[in-house]
Scaffold this motif. Structure first.
Motif, PDB file in Angstrom:
ATOM      1  N   THR A  27       0.833  -1.208   0.000  1.00 48.31           N
ATOM      2  CA  THR A  27       0.000   0.000   0.000  1.00 48.31           C
ATOM      3  C   THR A  27       0.865   1.254   0.000  1.00 48.31           C
ATOM      4  N   GLY A 173      -4.073   1.458   4.847  1.00 47.19           N
ATOM      5  CA  GLY A 173      -4.536   2.750   4.351  1.00 47.19           C
ATOM      6  C   GLY A 173      -4.612   3.809   5.435  1.00 47.19           C
ATOM      7  N   HIS A 174      -4.979   3.396   6.656  1.00 47.57           N
ATOM      8  CA  HIS A 174      -5.059   4.334   7.779  1.00 47.57           C
ATOM      9  C   HIS A 174      -3.670   4.682   8.307  1.00 47.57           C
ATOM     10  N   GLN A 177      -1.465   7.447   6.494  1.00 47.38           N
ATOM     11  CA  GLN A 177      -1.725   8.873   6.679  1.00 47.38           C
ATOM     12  C   GLN A 177      -1.250   9.416   8.024  1.00 47.38           C
ATOM     13  N   SER A 274      -8.291   6.404  -3.006  1.00 49.22           N
ATOM     14  CA  SER A 274      -7.428   6.967  -1.975  1.00 49.22           C
ATOM     15  C   SER A 274      -6.659   5.838  -1.296  1.00 49.22           C
ATOM     16  N   THR A 276      -6.947   4.700   1.749  1.00 49.48           N
ATOM     17  CA  THR A 276      -7.868   3.831   2.483  1.00 49.48           C
ATOM     18  C   THR A 276      -8.577   2.876   1.543  1.00 49.48           C
ATOM     19  N   GLN A 277      -9.020   3.369   0.401  1.00 46.35           N
ATOM     20  CA  GLN A 277      -9.694   2.510  -0.570  1.00 46.35           C
ATOM     21  C   GLN A 277      -8.744   1.469  -1.148  1.00 46.35           C
ATOM     22  N   TYR A 280      -8.525  -1.292   1.363  1.00 49.32           N
ATOM     23  CA  TYR A 280      -9.719  -2.133   1.335  1.00 49.32           C
ATOM     24  C   TYR A 280      -9.744  -3.013   0.087  1.00 49.32           C
TER      25      TYR A 280
END
Length: 440
Positions: A27, A173-174, A177, A274, A276-277, A280
């Motif tokens: 990611t 994804g979290h 950031q 993004s 996060t996406q 997922y």
């Protein structure tokens, strides 16, 4: 307490830690590539087409280096493993992972150009790469299992790999950031990935146990009526080996080629995901490991290994064909849902391959399959990339249709193996005969 200690020393723990780290790294790399390719276009108007071409060109070079550089080191490590150093094909690639992830961390912290990642992937490849690591893992599983339960055990390892990837992807994804204003996006994510790889190395050196099931050869001799088992006892079945390699290579081309383009496809309008996406989306891919494992558990009761392989190939072919026409995020997940059993073929092919040779040749045989796929990638990686770039405006999903066709073609050599082998395994027939003789 003893059972817990035994579980801690199994190869599955290495697989889980490695894949957790890898999911975080994937990611981070995907988002860094997107940002750098967008920033590189600041001197000219930024268009979706220019960004997509820059990203796909980078991944083409990156993937080619990742698959070309491990070829010789993986062969040497496989031979070293077959001579008794079974941990070497696992520990050496893990050291390469640490070096390549360190390069990405320095790239984020120091603002180095994206091309520096090519150095990282070369360092990883020279240590044996993923093909050496995964072949080493599967060799340990083969040595510590009987032919009867080998496919299921290999699929269980794939399940652990997938669950770890699922968890890592959901969190990645979290984590990407965190601390955006101070040390830059991705720093925490890559740092955690790096620490997990270091834990992997420590575990592999000091805790990992190499177990050998001594009755593998004798079991094959006892089941002399089965062609696959007889091959392991009396020598290699070269025809079956060639057919399994052909099917495995074709299917790997279909899957790997599509997945390489999917990374870029997710960043393209109308999806334009993004961080996060992306996490997922990667998690949805790893969920297939769980559904594939459940498929093996339940379908193996009534289907042969060959039938399981073909079921998985049909599942992937249908899902990736639908992916060619995805225009919304929900459609992406619908396409993913069709690939429920897409992970069944490769571990089952490895299981059948290991049954064609003696235990002393497991390492080099499984590594040969991995390396054959790497060599094939030297052709399909640039072909898929250029096809994607040429059809970017008209039908960007054309590469997914091609992958669907390749997956269907892979069924042909596998079906020939099925015609050459009994429809039911020797063990299953023996168990059925025991049930028939058992008094009511």
């Amino acid at each position: 307490m003893t059972s817990l200690w035994t579980a801690l020393r199994r190869v599955e723990l290495v697989v889980v830690l490695q894949q957790l780290a890898s999911a975080l790294f994937d990611t981070a790399l995907q988002m860094v590539v997107k940002e750098r390719c967008t920033a590189s276009a600041t001197t000219a108007p930024i268009t979706e087409e220019s960004r997509q071409k820059a990203m796909s060109d980078f991944y083409m070079t990156y993937n080619l280096l990742a698959k070309l550089t491990p070829i010789l080191p993986a062969i040497l490590l496989a031979k070293l493993g077959d001579r008794g150093w079974r941990k070497a094909p696992i520990i050496a690639p893990l050291a390469g992972y640490v070096m390549s992830r360190l390069v990405l961390l320095l790239l984020v912290l120091q603002g180095w150009p994206l091309e520096v990642m090519c150095l990282g992937v070369v360092l990883h490849g020279l240590s044996g790469g993923f093909c050496s690591f995964w072949a080493g893992v599967m060799t340990l599983v083969s040595l510590g299992s009987t032919e009867r339960n080998r496919s299921r055990l290999m699929m269980r390892v794939e399940l652990m790999y997938g669950v770890a990837g699922l968890v890592g992807s959901l969190a990645s994804g979290h984590l990407f950031q965190l601390y955006e204003a101070t040390v830059g996006q991705g720093t925490v994510l890559v740092s955690i990935s790096l620490m997990l790889y270091l834990v992997c190395i420590v575990h592999s050196v000091f805790l990992l146990r190499v177990s050998v099931y001594e009755a593998v050869e004798s079991e094959a001799l006892l089941d002399g009526g089965c062609e696959v088992a007889a091959a392991a006892a009396g020598g290699s079945n070269l025809v079956n080996i060639a057919l399994l390699l052909a099917g495995g290579i074709l299917y790997d081309v279909a899957v790997a080629g599509a997945m390489e383009i999917l990374v870029t496809f997710q960043m393209k309008e109308p999806l334009n995901w993004s961080a996060t996406q992306v996490g997922y989306g990667n998690a949805a891919g790893f969920l297939v490991f769980l559904t594939s494992f459940l498929g093996v558990v339940f379908m193996s009761r009534c289907l042969s290994d060959v039938s399981l392989i073909m079921t998985g190939m049909v599942s992937f072919a249908s899902g990736i064909y639908f992916m060619a026409f995805v225009t919304e995020t929900y459609m992406f997940y619908l396409a993913r849902s069709l690939t429920l059993f897409a992970l069944i073929p490769m571990p089952t092919i490895r299981s059948l391959l290991s049954q064609q040779v003696r235990g002393s040749s497991y390492g080099i045989t499984l590594t040969s399959l991995q390396l054959a796929c790497k060599v094939a990638s030297l052709a399909y990686t640039p072909a898929y990339t250029k096809m994607y770039q040429y059809t970017l405006d008209r039908l960007p999903g054309l590469v997914f249709i091609l992958s669907s066709v390749m997956a269907v073609l892979a069924i042909i050599p596998i079906s020939v193996v099925g015609c050459r082998s009994p429809q039911r395994s020797c063990h299953r027939r023996a168990e059925e005969e025991k049930e028939e003789r058992r008094p009511l």
